[in-house]
Structures are given as structure tokens and as C-alpha cells.
Design an enzyme around this catalytic site. Structure first.
Site, PDB file in Angstrom:
ATOM      1  CD  GLU A  35      83.648 105.044 -35.159  1.00  0.00           C
ATOM      2  OE1 GLU A  35      83.630 104.081 -34.363  1.00  0.00           O
ATOM      3  OE2 GLU A  35      82.883 105.131 -36.133  1.00  0.00           O
ATOM      4  CG  HIS A  98      81.364 103.488 -30.331  1.00  0.00           C
ATOM      5  ND1 HIS A  98      80.280 102.771 -29.885  1.00  0.00           N
ATOM      6  CD2 HIS A  98      81.175 103.661 -31.652  1.00  0.00           C
ATOM      7  CE1 HIS A  98      79.474 102.515 -30.897  1.00  0.00           C
ATOM      8  NE2 HIS A  98      79.990 103.059 -31.985  1.00  0.00           N
ATOM      9  CG  HIS A 100      78.907 106.432 -34.694  1.00  0.00           C
ATOM     10  ND1 HIS A 100      77.757 105.845 -35.143  1.00  0.00           N
ATOM     11  CD2 HIS A 100      79.728 105.403 -34.341  1.00  0.00           C
ATOM     12  CE1 HIS A 100      77.854 104.529 -35.053  1.00  0.00           C
ATOM     13  NE2 HIS A 100      79.046 104.243 -34.557  1.00  0.00           N
ATOM     14  CG  ASP A 111      78.287 100.463 -33.508  1.00  0.00           C
ATOM     15  OD1 ASP A 111      79.513 100.298 -33.399  1.00  0.00           O
ATOM     16  OD2 ASP A 111      77.768 101.488 -33.984  1.00  0.00           O
TER      17      ASP A 111
END
Length: 168
Positions: A35, A98, A100, A111
Site C-alpha cells: 500500500e 492511499h 488498496h 481508514d
């Protein structure tokens, strides 16, 4: 290409090509990809309520990254402060992004807590922050307001480079 999302009837979120490419470069398309993430930087347009993401910070060596988690280091805050100074106090902190490792990403409870902390603890202009998650097939974006209103944004349109819609 730029992506345009409807935030409210009078506000749009616009992500320019440079920022889009910066995030998409870290999509977890292979099983060994970790990630990644960073912060959104851009501006609140003076002649409208629109918000433009011009760039993002990218993963730093001080971040902690694994296949299923990402912990952003304070280096990203330093980057945001530097941009603000370099650009004459016009570069704004707009949110967090970010990746996934899923086709169509959905936020985890971690999150959501991270986003709630950002809205309650970070210094930012405006009423809300934005939270893109980059999946392997799609980008999904959520917003959280200071009042606690949480929702996913819908893509309104993609604007190709060739189209000229005047200054944004």
C-alpha cells in the site's frame, strides 16, 4: 485527463492529470506491491466553490508500508508546509490518499478512523477533506465534513487533454 467529482450542488472536486498520474503510479497491480499513500495538495478557487488537486505527496522512506496497510509519516506534513511556503501561501492541504489491493476499493474501519482524526485534528481551509482510495481498476473518493457528514463522491466527468474548457 482530469477527473471532476460533484461535492455539493455548487462545488466540484477537480483532480488534474499530474496528481492523478502520481497516485495511479502506486496502484497495487501485483501481489508484492505494498500500500502507498500521501496527502492531496491544491487550491480553493477564488471565483467559485471548486477545489482543485494539483499534486499529491508520494510515499516516503519514513512511511510504514505492507501489502494491507499504510502508515503515513510526518514527512508529508513537512512537504505540505514547504509547498505552502514555495507557492506564496496558496497551496492548500485537501486530504489524504492511499491505495488498496482490490478492484473497487472500500474504506476499512482503520481508514475511517484515520479520516475522522484528520478532519478533527488537522489544520485546513474549507469545510471538508477528501479521501481517494486507488484500487486496481477504479478510484473511489469519499469526503468528510467538519460536521461529520461522510459520503462517497460520484464521478461527474472525465475531461480529456484536448478539450479546452477555459481556466479552472
Amino acid at each position: 485527463m482530469r477527473l471532476v467529482y460533484r461535492v455539493t450542488p455548487s462545488q466540484r472536486l477537480i483532480i488534474v492529470e499530474h496528481a492523478l498520474r502520481q497516485m495511479q503510479a502506486f496502484a497495487q497491480r501485483r501481489w508484492w506491491h505494498c500500500e502507498a499513500g500521501g496527502i492531496l495538495l491544491g487550491r480553493h478557487l477564488l471565483d467559485s466553490h471548486d477545489v482543485v488537486v494539483d499534486e499529491v505527496s508520494t510515499p516516503q522512506s519514513s512511511d510504514r508500508r505492507s501489502r494491507l496497510s499504510f502508515f503515513r509519516s510526518s514527512t508529508h506534513e513537512y512537504i505540505a508546509r514547504q509547498r505552502w511556503l514555495e507557492q506564496g501561501h496558496t497551496s492548500a492541504y485537501l486530504g489524504l490518499w492511499h491505495t488498496h489491493p482490490e478492484l473497487d476499493p472500500t474504506p476499512s474501519s482503520i481508514d475511517r478512523r484515520d479520516w475522522e482524526q484528520a478532519v478533527s485534528g488537522d489544520t485546513f481551509e474549507g469545510d471538508r477533506l477528501f479521501f481517494p482510495i486507488i484500487g486496481t481498476r477504479s478510484i473511489r473518493i469519499w469526503t468528510l465534513s467538519r460536521r461529520g457528514t461522510f459520503r462517497e463522491l460520484k464521478l461527474e466527468k472525465k475531461i480529456d487533454k484536448e478539450e479546452n474548457h477555459g481556466p479552472h
